[in-house]
Enzyme design. Structure first.
Site, PDB file in Angstrom:
ATOM      1  N   GLU A  83      -0.118  -3.648   5.827  1.00  0.00           N
ATOM      2  CA  GLU A  83      -0.880  -3.440   4.592  1.00  0.00           C
ATOM      3  C   GLU A  83      -0.801  -4.654   3.674  1.00  0.00           C
ATOM      4  O   GLU A  83      -1.787  -5.063   3.058  1.00  0.00           O
ATOM      5  CB  GLU A  83      -0.394  -2.194   3.849  1.00  0.00           C
ATOM      6  CG  GLU A  83      -0.654  -0.884   4.579  1.00  0.00           C
ATOM      7  CD  GLU A  83      -2.123  -0.468   4.617  1.00  0.00           C
ATOM      8  OE1 GLU A  83      -2.960  -1.130   3.986  1.00  0.00           O
ATOM      9  OE2 GLU A  83      -2.422   0.544   5.292  1.00  0.00           O
ATOM     10  N   ARG A  87      -4.254  -6.752   2.793  1.00  0.00           N
ATOM     11  CA  ARG A  87      -4.723  -6.649   1.409  1.00  0.00           C
ATOM     12  C   ARG A  87      -4.323  -7.872   0.585  1.00  0.00           C
ATOM     13  O   ARG A  87      -5.161  -8.466  -0.097  1.00  0.00           O
ATOM     14  CB  ARG A  87      -4.177  -5.384   0.740  1.00  0.00           C
ATOM     15  CG  ARG A  87      -4.591  -4.114   1.481  1.00  0.00           C
ATOM     16  CD  ARG A  87      -4.398  -2.877   0.634  1.00  0.00           C
ATOM     17  NE  ARG A  87      -4.203  -1.685   1.457  1.00  0.00           N
ATOM     18  CZ  ARG A  87      -4.407  -0.450   1.034  1.00  0.00           C
ATOM     19  NH1 ARG A  87      -4.811  -0.216  -0.189  1.00  0.00           N
ATOM     20  NH2 ARG A  87      -4.196   0.576   1.848  1.00  0.00           N
ATOM     21  N   ASP A 216      -7.350   1.044  15.993  1.00  0.00           N
ATOM     22  CA  ASP A 216      -8.611   0.459  15.502  1.00  0.00           C
ATOM     23  C   ASP A 216      -8.696  -1.057  15.362  1.00  0.00           C
ATOM     24  O   ASP A 216      -9.383  -1.742  16.126  1.00  0.00           O
ATOM     25  CB  ASP A 216      -9.044   1.137  14.191  1.00  0.00           C
ATOM     26  CG  ASP A 216      -7.948   1.183  13.119  1.00  0.00           C
ATOM     27  OD1 ASP A 216      -6.899   0.547  13.297  1.00  0.00           O
ATOM     28  OD2 ASP A 216      -8.159   1.860  12.094  1.00  0.00           O
ATOM     29  N   GLU A 350     -15.501   2.783   6.272  1.00  0.00           N
ATOM     30  CA  GLU A 350     -15.878   2.423   7.649  1.00  0.00           C
ATOM     31  C   GLU A 350     -17.324   2.741   8.014  1.00  0.00           C
ATOM     32  O   GLU A 350     -17.969   1.993   8.752  1.00  0.00           O
ATOM     33  CB  GLU A 350     -14.933   3.100   8.654  1.00  0.00           C
ATOM     34  CG  GLU A 350     -13.524   2.557   8.632  1.00  0.00           C
ATOM     35  CD  GLU A 350     -12.707   3.057   7.446  1.00  0.00           C
ATOM     36  OE1 GLU A 350     -11.705   2.398   7.105  1.00  0.00           O
ATOM     37  OE2 GLU A 350     -13.053   4.106   6.843  1.00  0.00           O
ATOM     38  N   THR A 436      -9.978  -7.016   8.214  1.00  0.00           N
ATOM     39  CA  THR A 436     -10.177  -5.570   8.301  1.00  0.00           C
ATOM     40  C   THR A 436     -10.156  -4.900   6.930  1.00  0.00           C
ATOM     41  O   THR A 436     -10.415  -3.718   6.813  1.00  0.00           O
ATOM     42  CB  THR A 436      -9.155  -4.932   9.264  1.00  0.00           C
ATOM     43  OG1 THR A 436      -9.636  -3.628   9.649  1.00  0.00           O
ATOM     44  CG2 THR A 436      -7.789  -4.808   8.622  1.00  0.00           C
TER      45      THR A 436
END
Length: 456
Positions: A83, A87, A216, A350, A436
């Site tokens: 994360e 980010r 994913d 998404e 992503t």
């Protein structure tokens, strides 16, 4: 409208939660996620590039000043390596490439260095959690047999290649190339990649395979590593197209009503469930269509279009016209959530991401129509006085808000909406690859030792 939405989300974050990670828009206070340990300002860093792209110059300037003065990584706390990478590192890298402001480069590299101890394992497969003060790492206690998670250690590649590019220090790229080496040496069950890999033994955990959560973005980063390398990373390319072949054979199915979906695989048995997260794959298939083996290009676009249609159905079949966290194709239902704990919507991007890719790659007007439906639903059900909130049950008439404005709503959902309704020459795909978390990173041209050239 996505600009007005961004302004509403940002102004309320600024008013009620400035400098904290996220906003609770109903209680009008800050929300701290344990994913970031004691690092603060997730919404600020995640939103930097969106503010820049939307030309919100004043807001960008305030955000930059906050980063200069207050963004601090010397905290004694455990963070999620994944994360924080997608980010914070991703957000800082993008802000640097878009604005050229040195503070963002400096902070990105500083944070990258703090993440390096996560790779101190026998195999070099990183830990999921890291105390950035002590450098001690561990895995999620719930993960199969002490394993690291495919989507977590497989979603560092783009950022770490750029960290090496911007710092001149090869160690970042070496760490992520080694992850690839480990994966290439292993036997893949049916050509599929299980979601769990033990960082000590270098062996797979449970044979669960998912293109949704836990898997994913690993697949996304194989394709994007090749695209970002100016199509020189042949290894990434081969791994991606081989994986898609295995996914098609073993996971992609058609419902009796004719909806194509991507099931989950548990030790050879299929679970006919698809997560909202899996909906990103429509955009991925379309983005990879151009490089697909000869004669397969149209087929990959078609796959993307079919996944987009299924995901649109998952939205359309709810009361609120917003998609559930997961939906099923069994027991007589199609594209519908059957369990209470799968009926929530947390402002996820998404489906809109896939609409954006499908629009750019086909210019079929239905993708903009579908995007507009999502805007109307967000405005009607998620917009509250103090920002935007997730919803606990999208099949209900009455909104029950979860009271969190996720940082990815500003970083991804609103950015993809803005791009869906913008011209194709805003962040064109031949020059930019999105991480992503929707942070755009420039394609690295091989002849290009020259940073400034590359930036322009």
């Amino acid at each position: 409208i996505s600009l007005q939405m961004m302004k509403h989300a940002w102004d309320n974050y600024k008013r009620y939660a400035w400098g904290l990670n996220e906003l609770k828009p109903i209680s009008k206070q800050g929300h701290s996620s344990n994913l970031f340990g004691n690092i603060q300002g997730a919404t600020i860093v995640d939103a930097l590039d969106t503010l820049y792209i939307m030309e919100m110059k004043e807001e960008f300037k305030e955000a930059k000043e906050w980063v200069e003065k207050n963004l601090d990584f010397n905290v004694n706390a455990e963070i999620s390596v994944f994360e924080v990478n997608i980010r914070f590192v991703g957000g800082l890298l993008s802000a640097y490439y878009l604005s050229g402001e040195e503070v963002f480069r400096k902070k990105a590299v500083e944070l990258g260095e703090k993440l390096l101890p996560a790779f101190n394992t026998p195999t070099g497969i990183p830990w999921a959690l890291l105390n950035i003060k002590s450098g001690i790492g561990r895995n999620w206690p719930w993960a199969s047999g002490g394993s690291s998670i495919l989507a977590e250690f497989g979603t560092l590649h783009l950022e770490f290649v750029h960290l090496s590019h911007l710092s001149g220090n090869p160690v970042f790229a070496e760490k992520v190339m080694n992850i690839r080496k480990v994966l290439n040496r292993l036997d893949k069950p049916e050509g599929l990649y299980p979601n769990y890999l033990n960082p000590s033994s270098g062996q797979w955990g449970q044979h669960h395979v998912s293109i949704g959560g836990l898997g994913d973005s690993f697949y996304e980063y194989l394709l994007k590593a090749w695209l970002m390398s100016d199509k020189t990373d042949e290894d990434g390319k081969k791994m991606y197209y081989d994986a898609v072949q295995a996914i098609e054979t073993h996971l992609i199915r058609k419902s009796s009503g004719g909806l194509m979906y991507i099931a989950e695989w548990k030790g050879g048995l299929l679970e006919h469930k698809m997560g909202h997260l899996t909906c990103f794959a429509g955009g991925m298939f379309a983005l990879g269509a151009d490089g697909a083996p000869s004669d397969k290009t149209g087929h990959h676009i078609e796959l993307g279009a079919e996944i987009a249609r299924t995901c649109h159905e998952s939205y359309d079949r709810t009361r609120m016209k917003l998609g559930p966290e997961a939906f099923r194709f069994d027991g007589g239902v199609e594209a519908i959530a059957t369990r209470q704990n799968e009926k929530y919507y947390i402002l996820r991007p998404e489906v809109i991401e896939t609409y954006m890719y499908m629009w750019r790659l086909t210019h079929d007007p239905k993708y903009r129509e579908w995007g507009w439906e999502a805007v109307e639903a967000l405005e009607k059900h998620c917009r509250v006085d103090g920002g935007y909130s997730g919803i606990r049950d999208v099949y209900n008439n009455r909104e029950s808000h979860d009271d969190v404005q996720q940082s990815f709503f500003l970083s991804e959902t609103l950015k993809y909406l803005y791009l869906l309704f913008s011209e194709d020459d805003l962040l064109p795909f031949e020059h930019w690859v999105f991480n992503t978390e929707a942070h755009p990173l420039p394609v690295l041209h091989k002849d290009d030792g020259n940073k400034e050239e590359n930036q322009s």
